[in-house]
Enzyme design. Structure first.
Site, PDB file in Angstrom:
ATOM      1  N   ALA A 124       0.824  -1.203   0.000  1.00  0.00           N
ATOM      2  CA  ALA A 124       0.000   0.000   0.000  1.00  0.00           C
ATOM      3  C   ALA A 124       0.860   1.256   0.000  1.00  0.00           C
ATOM      4  CB  ALA A 124      -0.917   0.005   1.224  1.00  0.00           C
ATOM      5  N   GLY A 169       0.821  -5.823   0.605  1.00  0.00           N
ATOM      6  CA  GLY A 169      -0.223  -5.945  -0.399  1.00  0.00           C
ATOM      7  C   GLY A 169       0.306  -6.358  -1.757  1.00  0.00           C
ATOM      8  N   GLU A 172       0.304  -9.996  -1.610  1.00  0.00           N
ATOM      9  CA  GLU A 172      -1.082 -10.452  -1.701  1.00  0.00           C
ATOM     10  C   GLU A 172      -1.573 -10.432  -3.142  1.00  0.00           C
ATOM     11  OE1 GLU A 172      -3.859  -8.861   1.219  1.00  0.00           O
ATOM     12  OE2 GLU A 172      -2.155  -8.083   2.332  1.00  0.00           O
ATOM     13  N   GLU A 192       3.705  -6.081   7.565  1.00  0.00           N
ATOM     14  CA  GLU A 192       2.735  -5.514   8.505  1.00  0.00           C
ATOM     15  C   GLU A 192       2.799  -6.223   9.852  1.00  0.00           C
ATOM     16  OE1 GLU A 192       1.228  -5.444   4.313  1.00  0.00           O
ATOM     17  OE2 GLU A 192       1.967  -6.968   5.692  1.00  0.00           O
TER      18      GLU A 192
END
Length: 297
Positions: A124, A169, A172, A192
């Site tokens: 992100a 992310g 992901e 994270e």
């Protein structure tokens, strides 16, 4: 099934088509797919494409390949100034591109790659997030989750070509693809939770958790994973397109249920291929000992 909790609150467990296609995981002596350090050197393959994204959409390049690669679409992340970090605009463009691809019958497979040296996706965009009001964060995370799920649910095989670092992310995003190809110098982690994905692991350890389908030695151009992804994508091109779509549907839905329900899903998907012209063409081609010519009908 590989599972990972990332920055968008996603629990991704994507093995999908990689398992069904029996994708071979291999590693080279001295290669470590999941380690920490500087990113790999990367450069564009320099191929010609039939379609270039508009200038205002330069952060996401959508390319329809020609000639022997016809049917392959490449989505290239291109936010070099932000290490391909996912912001509102990039997510919007990704969602728009995926929405167009899922209804395009001419698309046989999709490759997700980076066009920025040494980075796949940094996750992100935290600089943008820091400027968000607290009320905006939830909707941003929901949009990111929805976009990645849309990618995972594309009806055609998807391949992530990881030639550089994939964090949070960004990892992901790769997990949402059916097949993941990584250069041995690529680094991956879910920062994270302050937890890297088995840092320093060799290929066999990565294989044991199903994170990566193929590992390749990086080349001088820095695009070894992308080149391997192209080879894999070409293997899908001669297959029956309708059969590939229902096969992926059966695999993805079947993974989430018990065996009996999974077999029922498989039977229902198979039934969709029975009335097709492609099925008849496949039988005729086999009888006549020639390559089939599927039309997606």
């Amino acid at each position: 099934m590989a599972a990972a909790l990332g920055g968008f609150g996603l629990l991704q467990g994507r093995v999908g088509l990689a398992a069904a296609a029996a994708a071979t995981f291999f590693s080279r002596p001295g290669c470590r797919a999941l380690v920490w350090g500087d990113g790999a050197v990367f450069s564009s393959a320099g191929r010609s494409y039939s379609f270039e994204a508009k200038e205002e959409e330069e952060e996401l390049r959508v390319r329809y390949l020609d000639d022997e690669h016809k049917g392959i679409v490449v989505l290239g992340l291109n936010r070099s100034h932000a290490r391909n970090a996912l912001n509102k605009n990039l997510l919007k463009m990704m969602s728009k591109a995926v929405d167009a691809l899922k209804s395009d019958k001419k698309v046989r497979t999709v490759i997700f790659r980076s066009e920025v040296p040494g980075i796949f996706c940094a996750g992100a965009d935290l600089k943008e997030r820091a400027k968000m009001h607290s009320s905006e964060v939830g909707s941003f995370a929901s949009k990111a989750r929805a976009t990645i799920n849309e990618m995972a649910n594309l009806p055609v095989p998807t391949i992530a070509a990881i030639d550089g670092t994939a964090l949070g992310g960004g990892l992901e995003l790769a997990l949402a693809c059916d097949i993941r190809v990584a250069a041995c110098s690529a680094k991956m982690g879910l920062v994270e939770t302050k937890l890297a994905i088995i840092p320093g692991a060799d290929g066999e350890e990565a294989k044991s958790i199903g994170l990566i389908s193929h590992v390749v030695e990086q080349n001088e151009a820095g695009d070894a994973a992308y080149r391997r992804a192209l080879v894999l994508a070409r293997e899908f091109l001669p297959q029956g397109p309708l059969a590939m779509r229902v096969a992926k549907l059966a695999i993805n839905q079947g993974m989430e249920v018990d065996l009996v329900t999974g077999l029922a899903i498989e039977e229902a998907c198979y039934a969709q291929t029975i009335p097709t012209k492609d099925r008849i063409e496949g039988l005729l081609a086999f009888k006549e000992k020639r390559p089939p010519c599927y039309k997606g009908e």
